[in-house]
Design a protein around this motif. Structure first.
Motif, PDB file in Angstrom:
ATOM      1  N   LEU A  17      -1.244  -0.951  10.247  1.00 39.27           N
ATOM      2  CA  LEU A  17      -0.557   0.330  10.121  1.00 39.27           C
ATOM      3  C   LEU A  17      -0.401   1.001  11.473  1.00 39.27           C
ATOM      4  N   MET A  41       0.850  -1.187   0.000  1.00 31.43           N
ATOM      5  CA  MET A  41       0.000   0.000   0.000  1.00 31.43           C
ATOM      6  C   MET A  41       0.889   1.242   0.000  1.00 31.43           C
ATOM      7  N   LEU A  95       4.503   9.662   7.138  1.00 30.58           N
ATOM      8  CA  LEU A  95       3.177   9.703   7.758  1.00 30.58           C
ATOM      9  C   LEU A  95       3.199  10.520   9.041  1.00 30.58           C
ATOM     10  N   ASP A 139       6.949   5.490   7.333  1.00 30.19           N
ATOM     11  CA  ASP A 139       6.580   5.847   8.708  1.00 30.19           C
ATOM     12  C   ASP A 139       6.915   7.305   9.002  1.00 30.19           C
ATOM     13  N   GLU A 176      -2.066   6.210   0.415  1.00 28.86           N
ATOM     14  CA  GLU A 176      -3.212   5.377   0.784  1.00 28.86           C
ATOM     15  C   GLU A 176      -3.245   5.160   2.297  1.00 28.86           C
ATOM     16  N   GLU A 177      -2.082   4.924   2.892  1.00 28.65           N
ATOM     17  CA  GLU A 177      -2.026   4.749   4.342  1.00 28.65           C
ATOM     18  C   GLU A 177      -2.440   6.032   5.063  1.00 28.65           C
ATOM     19  N   PRO A 235      -5.925  -3.595   7.355  1.00 26.95           N
ATOM     20  CA  PRO A 235      -4.790  -2.755   6.943  1.00 26.95           C
ATOM     21  C   PRO A 235      -4.533  -1.588   7.898  1.00 26.95           C
ATOM     22  N   GLU A 236      -5.595  -0.930   8.360  1.00 29.35           N
ATOM     23  CA  GLU A 236      -5.389   0.188   9.279  1.00 29.35           C
ATOM     24  C   GLU A 236      -4.883  -0.303  10.636  1.00 29.35           C
TER      25      GLU A 236
END
Length: 227
Positions: free
Chosen positions: A133, A1, A154, A151, A5-6, A129-130
């Motif tokens: 994450l 991903m 984000l 990381d 998207e994350e 997925p979340e």
């Protein structure tokens, strides 16, 4: 991903709408994330300086639908200032992001706005997925795992948007807003990130916005040159 998207998953509330804390500034964060994604795919480079610029180094598709649409939009804008690009609404990847995450079965299209206009809810169809994450970011914040370029991107984008603590309250492990800010700053300064090819790619992203007047919004993305 992809990173963008994350980021989108982190910015979504359980009801499928964007977190109110991020508000209208979501677009700036997601444009920044797309640029970092493309930099990590060696399609663009961010040239540091007083006014950082973004140069397209290759128009070749990456194979990722969201990134390839963004790349095509960036080609005619190659060499423009980064802060200018972050303010270009036509670079907003939202529609492509939603379509990609729906196709992957991560999101589902919910109710649309009045008269069917855009802006409908897109709640998660698959929360795994979340969850993965958030667990990954919690380990990075706690110091039990080394951060990747994704990381760092984000965390610093969330901090730049002023929503790191509201969105990562549980993952912060009891840190206050100020303490989390300090921790993210430490990670951005002390971490060296290398890509799979072994080239050093250290990326720190900070997107700052004025909450009072959108016209005064300023955004700065700083990316180290691939060595």
């Amino acid at each position: 991903m992809s990173i963008v998207e994350e980021l989108h998953l982190l910015l979504l509330r359980p009801d499928g709408r964007i977190e109110s804390a991020a508000g209208a500034y979501r677009v700036f964060g997601e444009i920044a994330a797309v640029i970092v994604d493309l930099a990590l795919h060696d399609r663009v480079e961010v040239v540091d300086g007083k006014h950082p610029t973004v140069r397209v180094t290759s128009p070749e598709p990456t194979g990722d639908a969201v990134l390839d649409v963004a790349l095509a939009r960036l080609v005619p804008l190659s060499g423009r200032r980064l802060d200018e690009l972050l303010l270009r609404w036509k670079l907003d990847p939202l529609e492509d992001l939603v379509a990609s995450l729906v196709d992957k079965g991560v999101l589902v299209r919910g109710e649309r706005g009045l008269f069917g206009w855009r802006g409908g809810r897109t709640p998660e169809a698959d929360a795994a997925p979340e969850r993965t994450l958030r667990a990954r970011l919690a380990e990075v914040i706690a110091g039990s795992a080394a951060p990747t370029a994704a990381d760092l991107t984000l965390l610093t984008i969330l901090q730049g948007l002023g929503v790191a603590h509201p969105i990562l309250r549980e993952e912060a492990g009891g840190l206050s807003s100020k303490e989390l800010e300090k921790r993210i700053d430490e990670l951005a300064v002390t971490t060296s990130v290398a890509d799979d090819a072994g080239d050093a790619v250290a990326i720190a992203v900070a997107t700052a916005a004025s909450a009072m007047v959108a016209a005064s919004m300023s955004a700065v993305v700083i990316a180290a040159v691939v060595t």
